[in-house]
Design a protein around this motif. Structure first.
Motif, mmCIF file in Angstrom:
data_model
loop_
_atom_site.group_PDB
_atom_site.id
_atom_site.type_symbol
_atom_site.label_atom_id
_atom_site.label_comp_id
_atom_site.label_asym_id
_atom_site.label_seq_id
_atom_site.Cartn_x
_atom_site.Cartn_y
_atom_site.Cartn_z
ATOM 1 N N GLY A 143 -39.666 6.931 64.762
ATOM 2 C CA GLY A 143 -40.592 8.015 65.136
ATOM 3 C C GLY A 143 -41.866 7.436 65.751
ATOM 4 O O GLY A 143 -42.403 7.961 66.732
ATOM 5 N N ALA A 144 -42.347 6.344 65.181
ATOM 6 C CA ALA A 144 -43.567 5.705 65.712
ATOM 7 C C ALA A 144 -43.284 5.085 67.079
ATOM 8 O O ALA A 144 -44.100 5.199 68.004
ATOM 9 N N LEU A 145 -42.126 4.436 67.226
ATOM 10 C CA LEU A 145 -41.783 3.816 68.515
ATOM 11 C C LEU A 145 -41.623 4.882 69.604
ATOM 12 O O LEU A 145 -41.894 4.634 70.777
ATOM 13 N N GLN A 146 -41.210 6.072 69.198
ATOM 14 C CA GLN A 146 -41.065 7.172 70.168
ATOM 15 C C GLN A 146 -42.413 7.849 70.430
ATOM 16 O O GLN A 146 -42.492 8.782 71.224
ATOM 17 N N GLY A 147 -43.429 7.402 69.716
ATOM 18 C CA GLY A 147 -44.777 7.934 69.955
ATOM 19 C C GLY A 147 -45.102 9.156 69.126
ATOM 20 O O GLY A 147 -46.096 9.843 69.357
ATOM 21 N N GLY A 148 -44.289 9.433 68.105
ATOM 22 C CA GLY A 148 -44.476 10.656 67.316
ATOM 23 C C GLY A 148 -45.553 10.564 66.244
ATOM 24 O O GLY A 148 -46.275 11.507 65.990
ATOM 25 N N HIS A 149 -45.665 9.434 65.578
ATOM 26 C CA HIS A 149 -46.626 9.317 64.472
ATOM 27 C C HIS A 149 -46.901 7.839 64.210
ATOM 28 O O HIS A 149 -46.309 6.978 64.849
ATOM 29 N N LYS A 150 -47.783 7.566 63.243
ATOM 30 C CA LYS A 150 -48.026 6.175 62.851
ATOM 31 C C LYS A 150 -47.002 5.847 61.755
ATOM 32 O O LYS A 150 -46.818 6.641 60.821
#
Ligand code: 89V
Length: 344
Positions: A303-310
């Protein structure tokens, strides 16, 4: 969204679970595997349908078009491969423990920060189903402010059978298992103000310690005792790999008991419910709750790599766990209570 393309470095024991765990969630596709012994990479690639194999990690990173790499090698090579990812500007996930020394871990974090390369640690223990529930109950204030906790993983499990390299580690149980347990302690109770630790070695044929007792005083004022052992002795009920946790708070207590039972006791009585992990066909039942926790850990990082969250387990965050691990060794060596240098 197009699936992110990734490669795994390392085709040993853990890759056999990390790879199917990736295949459990949409959004990521493994396109290549590196292993220094090519035959092992080929075997894994065939089993999980991965297109390319390499015995040269540099060549893999030069050739493949990747969104990230997942380092699943033994700890000795983590630093080399994380630096390689930084050089190639490729986001990187690395298994715990991050490194053999605190200095090496700090250099890895600095190299990625300088190269502006996202760096995550695959710290899965806190993603275990019952541990997530404990955190939720504490956050909901079910037992008020915790003032003391005990976290135990006391086992006779023959851990060296599947991971023989662990025999060679000069610092064994606190880096291997303590990294997980101390990370969960941070997750549940916050940062430690002080740590005091004693270690022992029961196995004759290993280099490091296989028993550790750690007492922390948290900044929030709680006392947290962590007891760990891989003594290969006989216990009437060996609960490996379950962590048993007992927390005392101002308004009650919570116990994570064997077989995933959580008991919350307050003035209204005891409420008990079982929170077993998800079961996967690819998981080894001997490691069940641990293997199941790889899936949500991967999903959180993805999710973080996709830019969704930390992500929860960034390398910056994990460095705090690493500092705690080495503060424990310093305490065991000196016999003194240590104040780990952890910024909040
Ligand atoms: O899960 C792990 O990281 C293993 C274990 C703690 C089970 O020994 O190394």
């Amino acid at each position: 969204m197009k699936p992110l393309r990734f490669a795994i470095l390392g085709a040993g024991f853990w890759a056999n679970y990390q790879l199917p765990a990736w295949q459990q969630i949409p959004g990521a596709e493994c396109v290549a595997i590196y292993n220094r012994t090519l035959a092992k990479a080929e075997k894994l690639a065939e089993r999980f349908g991965v297109a390319a194999v390499y015995d040269d990690a540099d060549k893999l990173l030069e050739t493949e078009d990747l969104d990230f790499i997942d380092v699943i090698t033994n700890v000795e090579t983590h630093s080399r491969f994380v630096h390689l990812a930084a050089k190639h500007k490729t986001p990187v996930i690395c298994q715990k423990p991050m490194a053999l020394t605190l200095g090496e871990a700090e250099n890895m974090v600095t190299a990625c920060r300088r190269a502006r390369v996202p760096f995550y640690i695959h710290e899965n223990w806190r993603w275990q189903t019952p541990i997530r529930l404990l955190k939720r109950f504490l956050d909901e204030g079910k037992i008020g402010k915790p003032f003391r906790a005990r976290m135990d993983l006391i086992s006779g499990f023959p851990v060296f059978k599947n991971q023989p390299f662990l025999r060679e580690l000069e610092q064994f149980i606190i880096t291997d298992l303590g990294s997980h347990i101390l990370d969960v302690a941070r997750f549940l109770f916050g940062e430690a103000e002080t740590v005091y630790c004693q270690t022992q070695r029961v196995h004759k044929n290993i280099k490091g310690e296989d028993v550790a007792t750690i007492m922390q005083r948290t900044r929030a004022g709680a006392t947290v005792l962590c007891q760990m052992a891989y003594a290969e002795n006989f216990l009437e009920r060996d609960r490996f790999p379950e962590t048993c946790i007992f927390i005392e708070g101002q308004k009650g207590s919570i116990e994570l008991a064997p077989d995933y039972w959580i008991r919350v006791t307050t003035e209204s009585g005891t409420h008990a419910k079982r929170y077993p992990p998800a079961r996967y066909l690819w998981a080894d039942p001997a490691y069940d709750v641990v293997h199941a926790s790889i899936v949500p850990c991967n999903a959180n990082i993805l999710g973080a790599l996709q830019g969704g969250h930390k992500a929860e387990t960034t390398a910056d965050d994990n460095l705090k766990t690493v500092r705690l691990v080495f503060a424990c060794y310093e305490s065991a060596r000196s016999g003194k209570e240590i104040r780990p240098q952890i910024k909040s």
